[in-house]
Design an enzyme around this catalytic site. Structure first.
Site, mmCIF file in Angstrom:
data_model
loop_
_atom_site.group_PDB
_atom_site.id
_atom_site.type_symbol
_atom_site.label_atom_id
_atom_site.label_comp_id
_atom_site.label_asym_id
_atom_site.label_seq_id
_atom_site.Cartn_x
_atom_site.Cartn_y
_atom_site.Cartn_z
ATOM 1 N N THR A 1 1.187 -1.187 0.133
ATOM 2 C CA THR A 1 -0.134 -0.073 0.111
ATOM 3 C C THR A 1 0.948 1.263 0.106
ATOM 4 O OG1 THR A 1 -1.584 -1.065 1.318
ATOM 5 C CG2 THR A 1 -1.596 1.206 1.354
ATOM 6 N N GLU B 1 10.136 -2.945 -2.676
ATOM 7 C CA GLU B 1 10.578 -4.112 -2.472
ATOM 8 C C GLU B 1 11.796 -4.850 -2.977
ATOM 9 O OE1 GLU B 1 6.479 -5.973 -0.290
ATOM 10 O OE2 GLU B 1 6.956 -6.418 -2.507
#
Lengths: 392, 392
Positions: free
Chosen positions: B180, B260
């Site tokens: 998110t 990430e």
């Protein structure tokens, strides 16, 4: 309809051959008749695509196809166009046909001039090896592979006796550039180029166009369908379409399963969409999602990512109506039923489904009647390794 | 305009606090005034997004914001809505304001009911820690992080004395669900909710909306801009916009760099596009391409993948006019000049650019005047590892 051996060489009137060394690969296919093609929609278009598309527009007929791997002949300007024309001329001379009846395809690194000398040096040997034997098809299939691990060939015989065979490559690369998708499909049916085009577009929309390895569209993609007429049979077109659909879907699944670094085939089935466009959007968005793809690699039935991908696909969706199952083709487990989340934390069947080499994700939107299927593969360490290796 | 310390706590009228344990995180921000928001376009929308969007539509005013990490409260139906309302009520009671003036945000795993008890148990402590000190902002920023590695806060002071500060999280996950994007931006300027909305939409379109980590759109994305008015200054709107643009772009770059598994920030600059929509399409398509992202990870100046991505972006493009440079922000190397490929095989400067922790890809389409910039990160083994770990 039954599945038969031989790939394109199962089709009467087709001879094929190929060879490959560490530097490049070369395949030649002899097979003449009305032909239709579909091509990459990338605005950067490789020279062989431009040439073959023009030839087909003008003649709707192919007598032979020459394909090289190892160099995409893309982003190579005027020299690239001259090289593609030279490939056509060389093949036409060997086969004794017009050069405008030759289809040319290339796959490999972008932005380097083609070594036409190598092709010239090896064409005699390939021409001499042309064969209607299954091994001819196998050699051609191998010759167009880049980092593909599996040969991709499919052939069927329809009830009426007509045969359809295809070979394809995909999702591999000889150098870290594009994973070109190439497919060459032959039939010995008597069919016009216009009918072939209609059938090819239809089959392509629900097979190759529903397959995603990484979402990158190549500059060199090409699928050609040629009808040799050698069976002397003019089939019912609907029957022919069913056979063609089967061949293209099987090739698409083979390409997806052999995606770079892939360990699994992912099939996404979408039911109950408002219309076909929505069904396809949802299926392709899910199968393209890096989060879904890595979850599948990790054997993780991470349905939250699946519904989130459906949600951002752009298709109509009501989250209270969504149902979701995971399956391995034999057993299925429901994870969401009309928006209600099932507790599957201790489900052993689900665990075994996630460990299967084919994971089927079924989404039901419960909004309409439309359905679609898409194919892809998991995202793995090896995908990153293959594409991160420094070779430029 | 100068960059100052303190994040949102640099903004007069703002107090913040947060705490985090292994299970969940909780942040509380006190800061009242006209407020505007932009929200996820995903059709699967989390309960806190529905609640906050409704509150803003009705009141255009926020007095306090409560945010939890560890659970997205998404795909949780009526119970999820009740839980989001309960979060608002708890925060409103503590802050002594109307519950419809509370913004609620969540990030974490999808499809599990929220543990509101945990929030209730920890709210006293967070409320007691509310502070205008930079550490208050830092604690709130930490509390909303999931697998984020770097706190993301930016603050500036405009010439006129107005301050703008923002915090954000992105691209990490506490469990392998959604990455998110949440951002909370405050200013002490006197500005109406409508002006804030205009400024926020404009700044958002060229910052957060031009940032891609993996192409997955969350169910929980939210960016809020609140004006406390505590500076008693009504700034020139164009000046304010410039400051806001700076804050959002810097937050976007921090999110992209902390994507990430990322090792590098990728910035794609597109010049010479026919129009703004085309410029943005090209920039985002390049920065989203898994092939480009893995090449950058591998230090590979693989420009063929860049032009191919531009080609399939859907934007107008003439491959004979395309120019392309790679840069590290100091030195730039031309790889393609108006369709002509440069020989960079032995270029040491290019090698050092590819090894830099920021790689800037500049594409000039030479078709018009429009330009756009997009930000992303490389695709690495760690992205796959983080998202393949079995935790469900």
């Amino acid at each position: 309809m039954r599945v038969i051996d031989g790939g394109i060489c199962a089709v009467r009137g087709v001879h094929a051959a190929g060879l490959k060394d560490d530097y490049m690969g070369l395949a030649l296919i002899e097979g003449a008749g009305p032909c239709a093609g579909v091509f990459t929609r990338n605005k950067v278009v490789a020279a062989p695509v431009v040439l073959t598309r023009d030839n087909l527009e003008n003649h709707k007929y192919v007598a032979g196809t020459i394909i090289n791997s190892g160099n995409a002949n893309a982003f190579t300007g005027e020299q690239g166009m001259a090289d593609a024309r030279e490939m056509a001329r060389l093949a036409a001379d060997k086969l004794g046909v017009q050069k405008s009846h030759i289809a040319v395809a290339s796959t490999g690194v972008i932005g380097r001039f083609l070594d036409v000398g190598w092709i010239k040096d090896h064409l005699d040997e390939v021409y001499g090896a042309l064969s209607a034997d299954p091994q001819g098809c196998r050699n051609a299939t191998k010759a167009i592979m880049t980092t593909d691990l599996i040969e991709k060939e499919v052939s069927v015989e329809l009830e009426c006796g007509v045969r359809i065979g295809g070979i394809a490559k995909g999702s591999g690369m000889i150098e870290p550039n594009m994973g070109t998708m190439l497919a060459f499909i032959y039939t010995d049916a008597i069919l016009s180029a216009d009918t072939l085009k209609e059938c090819l577009v239809k089959a392509n929309d629900s097979s190759f166009n529903m397959m995603v390895v990484d979402g990158d569209t190549s500059t060199n993609d090409m699928a050609l369908l040629t009808a040799t007429g050698a069976s002397s049979i003019a089939p019912d077109v609907a029957n022919f379409q069913r056979g063609l659909d089967y061949v293209l879907v099987e090739l698409a699944k083979k390409i997806a399963r052999d995606g770079e670094g892939a360990t699994k085939l992912i099939e996404v089935q979408v039911n109950g969409a408002s219309d076909l466009a929505d069904a396809r959007k949802v299926a392709k968005t899910i199968v393209r999602s890096p989060l879904v793809k890595s979850a599948i690699y990790g054997h993780d039935p991470n349905w939250g990512r699946v519904v989130a991908a459906a949600g951002y696909s752009g298709a109509s969706l009501d989250q209270d109506k969504v149902s979701l199952k995971f399956s391995d083709g034999k057993n299925a487990v429901t994870l969401v039923d009309h928006g209600q989340v099932a507790d599957t934390s201790a489900n052993q069947q689900l665990k075994s489904i996630m460990e299967s080499d084919t994971v089927i994700i079924s989404v039901d939107l419960s909004l309409g009647e439309a359905f679609a299927v898409a194919w892809g593969c998991d995202l793995t360490y090896d995908y990153v390794r293959i594409n991160a290796e420094y070779t430029t």
